[in-house]
Design a protein around this motif. Structure first.
Motif, PDB file in Angstrom:
ATOM      1  N   ASN A 372      -1.750  17.996  36.671  1.00 37.56           N
ATOM      2  CA  ASN A 372      -2.499  16.389  36.466  1.00 37.56           C
ATOM      3  C   ASN A 372      -2.484  15.370  37.319  1.00 37.56           C
ATOM      4  O   ASN A 372      -1.904  15.570  37.978  1.00 37.56           O
ATOM      5  N   THR A 374      -2.976  11.995  36.846  1.00 38.74           N
ATOM      6  CA  THR A 374      -2.871  11.030  36.664  1.00 38.74           C
ATOM      7  C   THR A 374      -1.136  10.832  37.905  1.00 38.74           C
ATOM      8  O   THR A 374      -0.597  10.091  37.799  1.00 38.74           O
ATOM      9  N   ASP A 396      -4.394   2.139  33.743  1.00 40.94           N
ATOM     10  CA  ASP A 396      -5.779   2.700  32.593  1.00 40.94           C
ATOM     11  C   ASP A 396      -7.121   2.272  32.779  1.00 40.94           C
ATOM     12  O   ASP A 396      -7.961   2.976  32.217  1.00 40.94           O
ATOM     13  N   ASN A 399      -7.874   5.909  34.352  1.00 38.18           N
ATOM     14  CA  ASN A 399      -7.901   6.563  33.582  1.00 38.18           C
ATOM     15  C   ASN A 399      -9.127   6.573  32.925  1.00 38.18           C
ATOM     16  O   ASN A 399     -10.303   7.790  32.874  1.00 38.18           O
ATOM     17  N   GLU A 400      -9.397   5.487  33.502  1.00 41.55           N
ATOM     18  CA  GLU A 400     -11.442   4.917  32.435  1.00 41.55           C
ATOM     19  C   GLU A 400     -12.451   5.381  33.574  1.00 41.55           C
ATOM     20  O   GLU A 400     -12.991   5.808  33.436  1.00 41.55           O
ATOM     21  N   ASN A 403     -12.029   8.906  33.932  1.00 51.03           N
ATOM     22  CA  ASN A 403     -13.317  10.150  32.452  1.00 51.03           C
ATOM     23  C   ASN A 403     -14.789   9.568  32.131  1.00 51.03           C
ATOM     24  O   ASN A 403     -14.989   9.813  31.385  1.00 51.03           O
TER      25      ASN A 403
END
Length: 405
Positions: A372, A374, A396, A399-400, A403
């Protein structure tokens, strides 16, 4: 004879991104009012008239208007020398017009001031680095040895004769020769210079934070013993705090800048110096405080709530704000702080490291979960930031970003 000594105006100087021109207008007005109220006979401005070699039009206009008002339309002599922040040619350029108003602008070390006579005074003698002024209201003359900012490039021609001669020794020789020739006990004898001078026997001074340093190392250190014994008062510029590095009988004075120009000067009172002088007597020195300009304040808080409360209570200040926090400052908190106060110059978040943080500052590949991305980012973030984990906002955002297709 009354003389007003001021220095280090730095017109056009900003505090980071903030203009100070309105504050400078206010303090220039205050200096003019002090000169008029004190009924001074002569004004000396000891360098750093502007903050840089290419001042903006607002700064130039403010300077010309101020010195014109100080001169009382040619009635009161104003002598202004350049400092290390000033371009000598810019200071010299308006002199042919300025001297008709009793304003003498001296850009180069050891310049020769063109003789002039007005209804109230006349220059009775002028030579390299020296002028003698006779005011109609006094039976004795005022002698001024003047040295605009002097370094090797500006003294190149003078130093060519002896390349081994230090600036300190050169200035000492020049001042002594001028004093012996012109400064007898029948007049008031003043020296003005923009230099980093230190007391011969005493603690070395420090240049102000943010000030362009004049010297490198001790090779060209200039000491107070270079000043000739005939000199009754020395009007210096460069250091921004008021300081007499001479004696009570023969003051050697940095008059201070008119405003606080860096946070190292926070809380520092600013002054102009008023000197009363007669031939062959000790001068009387009085410093008059300046009141204009916003105060510069350094504050430190442990919470957003404490910080915003103080900011609301102290709106008319320039602030360097340090926040000691246990996690990274969030964007909404930063926005709240800046919206609370218009004068925040620097916002410094300071992370408090816990024992857990300090014991886990090294990145170990065995601890990273490659399945993973993250957790890998979190580990790297902690590795680069002293063991501090990213807050949810940063996670956040990360992750944005990963993605986005």
């Amino acid at each position: 004879m009354k003389i007003l000594h001021t220095a280090d105006w730095h017109l056009g100087k900003k505090l980071d991104r903030f203009s100070r021109i309105e504050e400078q207008r206010s303090v220039m007005e205050e200096i003019v009012q002090i000169a008029d109220k004190q009924k001074v006979d002569v004004v000396i401005i000891a360098g750093d008239l502007f903050d840089n070699f290419t001042p903006n039009t607002d700064a130039i206009e403010l300077f010309y208007k101020t010195v014109k008002r100080l001169s009382l339309g040619g009635y009161r002599p104003v002598i202004a020398i350049s400092g290390n922040h000033d371009a000598p040619k810019l200071i010299d350029a308006p002199d042919p017009l300025a001297r008709e108003c009793g304003i003498f602008l001296i850009g180069q070390p050891y310049a020769v001031v063109t003789p002039l006579e007005t209804e109230n005074f006349k220059i009775t003698h002028s030579s390299e680095g020296f002028i003698e002024i006779k005011l109609s209201s006094y039976p004795y003359p005022l002698r001024i040895i003047h040295t605009a900012y002097a370094n090797e490039p500006r003294l190149r021609q003078e130093l060519e004769g002896d390349k081994q001669l230090s600036i300190n020794q050169f200035l000492s020789n020049k001042w002594q020769a001028l004093a012996e020739r012109y400064c007898d006990s029948k007049g008031v004898n003043i020296l003005t210079a923009h230099l980093f001078m230190n007391p011969k026997n005493g603690e070395s001074l420090e240049e102000p934070e943010g000030e362009r340093p004049i010297r490198i190392g001790n090779a060209d250190m200039i000491y107070t013993d270079t000043i000739p014994p005939q000199i009754q008062y020395t009007a210096l510029g460069h250091l921004h705090g008021f300081k007499n590095i001479g004696s009570e009988e023969k003051p050697i004075v940095y008059a201070s800048s008119p405003l606080c120009y860096s946070f190292s000067e926070a809380g520092q009172q600013k002054y102009v110096a008023i000197i009363e002088a007669e031939p062959n007597k000790a001068v009387s020195l009085n410093k008059i405080p300046l009141t204009q300009g916003k105060p510069l304040v350094r504050k430190q808080f442990a919470s957003i709530e404490e910080a915003t409360k103080w900011l609301r209570e102290n709106p008319n200040t320039w602030v360097e704000l340090t926040l000691e926090l246990k996690e990274y400052l969030r964007a909404e908190d930063r926005k709240l702080i800046y919206n609370t106060h218009e004068g925040i110059v620097f916002l410094i978040p300071k992370l408090l490291l816990t024992a857990e943080h300090t014991s886990s500052t090294e990145l170990s590949l065995q601890d990273i979960n490659f399945e993973n991305i993250t957790p890998l980012f979190e580990s790297y973030f902690k590795y680069k930031n002293g063991g501090i984990a990213p807050n949810q906002e940063i996670l956040d955002l990360f992750n944005e970003a990963i993605n986005i297709e």
